[in-house]
Design an enzyme around this catalytic site. Structure first.
Site, PDB file in Angstrom:
ATOM      1  N   GLU A 192       0.829  -1.201   0.000  1.00 44.86           N
ATOM      2  CA  GLU A 192       0.000   0.000   0.000  1.00 44.86           C
ATOM      3  C   GLU A 192       0.868   1.256   0.000  1.00 44.86           C
ATOM      4  O   GLU A 192       0.545   2.258   0.624  1.00 44.86           O
ATOM      5  CB  GLU A 192      -0.906  -0.047   1.243  1.00 44.86           C
ATOM      6  CG  GLU A 192      -2.243   0.605   1.099  1.00 44.86           C
ATOM      7  CD  GLU A 192      -2.952   0.304  -0.185  1.00 44.86           C
ATOM      8  OE1 GLU A 192      -3.231  -0.867  -0.440  1.00 44.86           O
ATOM      9  OE2 GLU A 192      -3.204   1.251  -0.934  1.00 44.86           O
TER      10      GLU A 192
HETATM   11  C1  FAD Z   1       1.850  -9.583   0.199  1.00 40.48           C
HETATM   12  C2  FAD Z   1       1.691  -8.432  -0.754  1.00 40.48           C
HETATM   13  C3  FAD Z   1       0.405  -7.997  -1.074  1.00 40.48           C
HETATM   14  C4  FAD Z   1       0.238  -6.946  -1.982  1.00 40.48           C
HETATM   15  N1  FAD Z   1      -1.043  -6.580  -2.372  1.00 40.48           N
HETATM   16  C5  FAD Z   1      -1.184  -5.727  -3.430  1.00 40.48           C
HETATM   17  C6  FAD Z   1      -2.473  -5.506  -4.013  1.00 40.48           C
HETATM   18  O1  FAD Z   1      -3.497  -6.012  -3.555  1.00 40.48           O
HETATM   19  N2  FAD Z   1      -2.535  -4.702  -5.109  1.00 40.48           N
HETATM   20  C7  FAD Z   1      -1.442  -4.114  -5.655  1.00 40.48           C
HETATM   21  O2  FAD Z   1      -1.582  -3.420  -6.660  1.00 40.48           O
HETATM   22  N3  FAD Z   1      -0.207  -4.285  -5.113  1.00 40.48           N
HETATM   23  C8  FAD Z   1      -0.059  -5.077  -4.013  1.00 40.48           C
HETATM   24  N4  FAD Z   1       1.191  -5.290  -3.468  1.00 40.48           N
HETATM   25  C9  FAD Z   1       2.331  -4.566  -4.007  1.00 40.48           C
HETATM   26  C10 FAD Z   1       2.877  -3.521  -3.044  1.00 40.48           C
HETATM   27  O3  FAD Z   1       1.978  -2.455  -2.894  1.00 40.48           O
HETATM   28  C11 FAD Z   1       4.259  -3.093  -3.590  1.00 40.48           C
HETATM   29  O4  FAD Z   1       5.129  -4.185  -3.375  1.00 40.48           O
HETATM   30  C12 FAD Z   1       4.786  -1.847  -2.915  1.00 40.48           C
HETATM   31  O5  FAD Z   1       3.996  -0.745  -3.254  1.00 40.48           O
HETATM   32  C13 FAD Z   1       6.253  -1.556  -3.289  1.00 40.48           C
HETATM   33  O6  FAD Z   1       6.484  -1.695  -4.652  1.00 40.48           O
HETATM   34  P1  FAD Z   1       7.712  -2.605  -5.142  1.00 40.48           P
HETATM   35  O7  FAD Z   1       7.598  -3.907  -4.433  1.00 40.48           O
HETATM   36  O8  FAD Z   1       7.724  -2.619  -6.615  1.00 40.48           O
HETATM   37  O9  FAD Z   1       9.000  -1.866  -4.601  1.00 40.48           O
HETATM   38  P2  FAD Z   1       9.819  -0.707  -5.364  1.00 40.48           P
HETATM   39  O10 FAD Z   1       8.859   0.329  -5.844  1.00 40.48           O
HETATM   40  O11 FAD Z   1      10.721  -1.303  -6.342  1.00 40.48           O
HETATM   41  O12 FAD Z   1      10.658  -0.086  -4.175  1.00 40.48           O
HETATM   42  C14 FAD Z   1      11.916  -0.632  -3.733  1.00 40.48           C
HETATM   43  C15 FAD Z   1      12.477   0.285  -2.643  1.00 40.48           C
HETATM   44  O13 FAD Z   1      12.740   1.581  -3.201  1.00 40.48           O
HETATM   45  C16 FAD Z   1      12.061   2.581  -2.456  1.00 40.48           C
HETATM   46  N5  FAD Z   1      11.590   3.618  -3.370  1.00 40.48           N
HETATM   47  C17 FAD Z   1      11.028   3.450  -4.589  1.00 40.48           C
HETATM   48  N6  FAD Z   1      10.729   4.637  -5.136  1.00 40.48           N
HETATM   49  C18 FAD Z   1      11.079   5.577  -4.254  1.00 40.48           C
HETATM   50  C19 FAD Z   1      11.004   7.001  -4.225  1.00 40.48           C
HETATM   51  N7  FAD Z   1      10.496   7.692  -5.238  1.00 40.48           N
HETATM   52  N8  FAD Z   1      11.477   7.647  -3.145  1.00 40.48           N
HETATM   53  C20 FAD Z   1      11.996   6.969  -2.105  1.00 40.48           C
HETATM   54  N9  FAD Z   1      12.082   5.622  -2.069  1.00 40.48           N
HETATM   55  C21 FAD Z   1      11.631   4.935  -3.127  1.00 40.48           C
HETATM   56  C22 FAD Z   1      10.901   1.853  -1.764  1.00 40.48           C
HETATM   57  O14 FAD Z   1      10.483   2.529  -0.583  1.00 40.48           O
HETATM   58  C23 FAD Z   1      11.518   0.496  -1.472  1.00 40.48           C
HETATM   59  O15 FAD Z   1      12.241   0.563  -0.292  1.00 40.48           O
HETATM   60  C24 FAD Z   1       1.375  -6.306  -2.530  1.00 40.48           C
HETATM   61  C25 FAD Z   1       2.654  -6.725  -2.160  1.00 40.48           C
HETATM   62  C26 FAD Z   1       2.820  -7.788  -1.302  1.00 40.48           C
HETATM   63  C27 FAD Z   1       4.212  -8.256  -0.996  1.00 40.48           C
END
Ligand code: FAD
Length: 598
Positions: free
Chosen positions: A441
């Site tokens: 989220e």
């Molecule tokens: C169990 C689970 C359930 C989920 N449920 C849903 C769902 O129902 N629907 C859905 O759409 N998604 C869902 N997600 C996805 C979840 O919302 C994302 O994993 C999350 O938003 C982070 O995206 P990412 O994993 O691609 O990490 P990334 O975006 O790749 O981030 C990697 C790191 O970089 C940091 N970062 C990235 N960009 C920036 C920035 N601009 N400034 C500072 N720091 C930054 C992040 O904080 C993080 O530490 C789920 C994930 C999991 C694991």
């Protein structure tokens, strides 16, 4: 694991004594028709029964067995279907829903407490109805009348559930680069093609239909976040006569194997020319989705709180029974082989940390829920203020409560010593389940950026001022109350320091935007501890009055609150001092080091 007991007394104290919710509800015509003090109490009590008797007992098995996947079919853990049916039969799926489409129209202050109960019992279970409620909110606000009649009513009734499909393999925090495509069709619908990952509740066997809210881009859409639209994509199409039609071209490719929330289905969803319907306007999808995401973000904060409350209850029961060592001041139970670990300062520190942070989080979450209720049900200036405070505090609720929630599950585990690390006592499940709340989220890093960059800097400090002026007014009104001085004085200092830090960071950022990124996480926590201090003073003030006037919560309750307030101010609020020093230290130490030197 200790049996979960809903903290009903604390919830009633907040609703009726601290925030005087009934008075607020009676002033807002749309709420006055739906709810009063007696109705609210009945709802809390009935919901507590579901959480304690239906959900708490299935959580452990759900963790052990998890969700299974077989050729596109997802089966939930034993007991989940029965529990979900009981939940639906109780009418809980429409609790906060729009009354015009079959919802019960209850205020967020109540639904937030309902969510806490579900999450303390079992976060995995809670995710199915809570996500549906969030999707319903977005549909109710932005959907066409036809979509609302067709889908919303069945979501409130619990016949159908919903999912939120944003994330793609290459696109998580940065939704501007999603690739899922939406091609307009002659009949006014859209053909949706793309792959979404990590979709909670994307496929399961709890409901006969699943309503996916999907972000996608039209072929000619502008690049970035301004080119995103929102679509409703049902698992089964719906016929004119409202019966279920053919299976839509959306399927589950696999499920994830995760660290925690094993009973929640986290799905890879494939859209292969699925029929979808536009929600809101073309290219305004992110704003529509944010209606849902803001709701979910507070909900995720409450997930962290829910796990932390369970952790505290478990740890407290264990600490009272566990005999190890002797009190430093001499044996407390000389007739036993050892004293209970409750005699040790470090154990008391851990228990009080959890108690003060949990009660503070619940109170702050009630305060934020109240702002959401003003934003939804009030008019004019009161509504505008509610909107401003809810916008400001949403990232704080999400990140601060989940960071504290995870901290408190680990603290509870520590109280158990080695017994917290093994599965028997249930503590390690809480740690694993709570961890995701800091990530999904919008990660807590993204929340911190939202607070400092968008809300504080983006409004040139005006949103923050709405909050700081309210706290200043409160301080002025109570500074002559000697009995409150022990709380008002440190609150004034914390507020002054927050204002000074904000000024410092905004000034520095004029020359270098990295200053905001480097300090955002510290800033969010400084804000969180200060806001929590404000709410703790309010609770202390009501408790002092309750002691003098024989208030409804009783002497012991008020005494405990005052002790805990003192603990918060003496042991926890000072955390902000090191956070401020860190935030002020600037970004050079992070950016002066070349990537090769990491
Ligand atoms: C169990 C689970 C359930 C989920 N449920 C849903 C769902 O129902 N629907 C859905 O759409 N998604 C869902 N997600 C996805 C979840 O919302 C994302 O994993 C999350 O938003 C982070 O995206 P990412 O994993 O691609 O990490 P990334 O975006 O790749 O981030 C990697 C790191 O970089 C940091 N970062 C990235 N960009 C920036 C920035 N601009 N400034 C500072 N720091 C930054 C992040 O904080 C993080 O530490 C789920 C994930 C999991 C694991």
């Amino acid at each position: 694991m200790a049996e979960y007991k809903v903290p009903l007394k604390d919830m009633s104290f907040l609703l009726h004594e601290v925030f005087k919710a009934d008075e607020m509800w009676q002033q807002l015509p749309l709420l006055a028709e739906q709810v009063d003090k007696e109705t609210a109490q009945a709802i809390l009590q009935e919901c507590a029964k579901i959480a304690e008797q239906e959900l708490d007992p299935i959580a452990r098995r759900g963790d052990e067995v998890g969700v299974s996947f077989n050729d596109g079919v997802v089966t939930t853990a034993p007991g989940y279907k029965e529990a979900f049916n009981t939940y639906v039969e109780g009418g809980w799926t429409g609790l906060g829903g729009d009354v015009n489409y079959g919802g019960m129209g209850m205020p967020k202050m109540l639904t937030a407490m309902h969510e806490e109960m579900l999450c303390s019992a079992d976060i995995s279970f809670a995710l199915y109805p809570v996500l549906t409620a969030g999707a319903a909110l977005s549909l109710a606000k932005h959907g066409s009348e036809e979509l609302k009649q067709r889908y919303l009513t069945r979501m409130y009734s619990g016949e159908w559930s919903a999912s939120m499909c944003l994330t793609e393999a290459h696109s998580g925090s940065d939704l501007g680069i999603i690739r899922t495509k939406a091609v307009p069709q002659d009949d006014g619908s859209y053909s949706i093609t793309g792959n979404k990952i990590f979709i909670t509740g994307g496929e399961h066997d709890l409901t006969e239909n699943i309503v996916h809210l999907v972000l996608a881009k039209l072929p000619d859409a502008p690049a970035g976040p301004r080119g995103i639209s929102l679509f409703l994509v049902p698992k089964f199409n719906v016929n004119e006569d409202e019966t279920l039609g053919e299976r839509n071209q959306v399927s589950c490719g696999s499920i994830e194997h995760k660290m925690g929330i094993h009973a929640s289905a986290t799905c890879v969803m494939n859209f292969d020319g699925a029929q979808g319907y536009l929600i809101g306007e073309i290219n305004k999808g992110l704003a529509c989705m944010f209606t849902m995401m803001n709701f979910e973000r507070i909900g995720v904060g409450i997930q962290g709180l829910g796990a932390a409350v369970r952790s505290y209850q478990n740890a407290l029961e264990y600490a009272k029974d566990r005999l190890q060592g002797r009190a430093l001041t001499g044996a407390k139970s000389p007739d036993q082989a050892a004293d209970s670990i409750m005699v040790h300062g470090d154990v008391r520190r851990m228990l009080l940390n959890m108690k003060a942070l949990n009660e503070g989080s619940r109170a702050l979450s009630s305060y934020i829920a109240m702002q959401l209720d003003y934003a939804t049900f009030a008019e004019g200036e009161v509504q505008a203020k509610g909107e401003a405070l809810a916008a400001l505090m949403t990232p704080v609720a999400k990140a601060f409560f989940t960071d504290l929630g995870f901290e408190n599950t680990v603290t509870g585990q520590q109280v158990f010593g080695g017994h917290g690390f093994i599965r028997e006592w249930g503590q390690e499940q809480l740690v694993r389940d709570a961890r995701i709340t800091q990530i999904y989220e919008g990660t807590n890093g993204i929340q911190a950026m939202d607070l400092l960059m968008r809300k504080v800097a983006g409004s040139k400090g005006n949103l923050l001022k709405v909050f700081t002026e309210e706290v200043s007014t409160y301080i002025d009104e109570h500074k002559s109350n000697d009995a409150l001085a022990e709380f008002i004085t440190p609150l004034s200092q914390a507020l002054a320091d927050l204002n000074e830090l904000t000024e410092d960071l905004l000034t520095k950022s004029e020359g270098n935007m990295n200053e905001l990124g480097a300090s955002a996480n510290d800033y969010l926590h400084v804000f969180g501890y200060t806001a929590m201090a404000y709410i703790w003073v309010k609770m202390a003030q009501v408790s002092q009055a309750g002691l003098e006037n024989n208030g409804e919560s009783g002497r012991e309750f008020y005494q405990s609150k005052l002790h805990t307030a003192r603990y918060y101010f003496t042991r926890l609020l000072p955390r902000r001092i090191s956070l401020i020093a860190s935030a002020k230290s600037g970004s050079d130490c992070m950016f002066d080091i070349d990537d090769e030197l990491f």
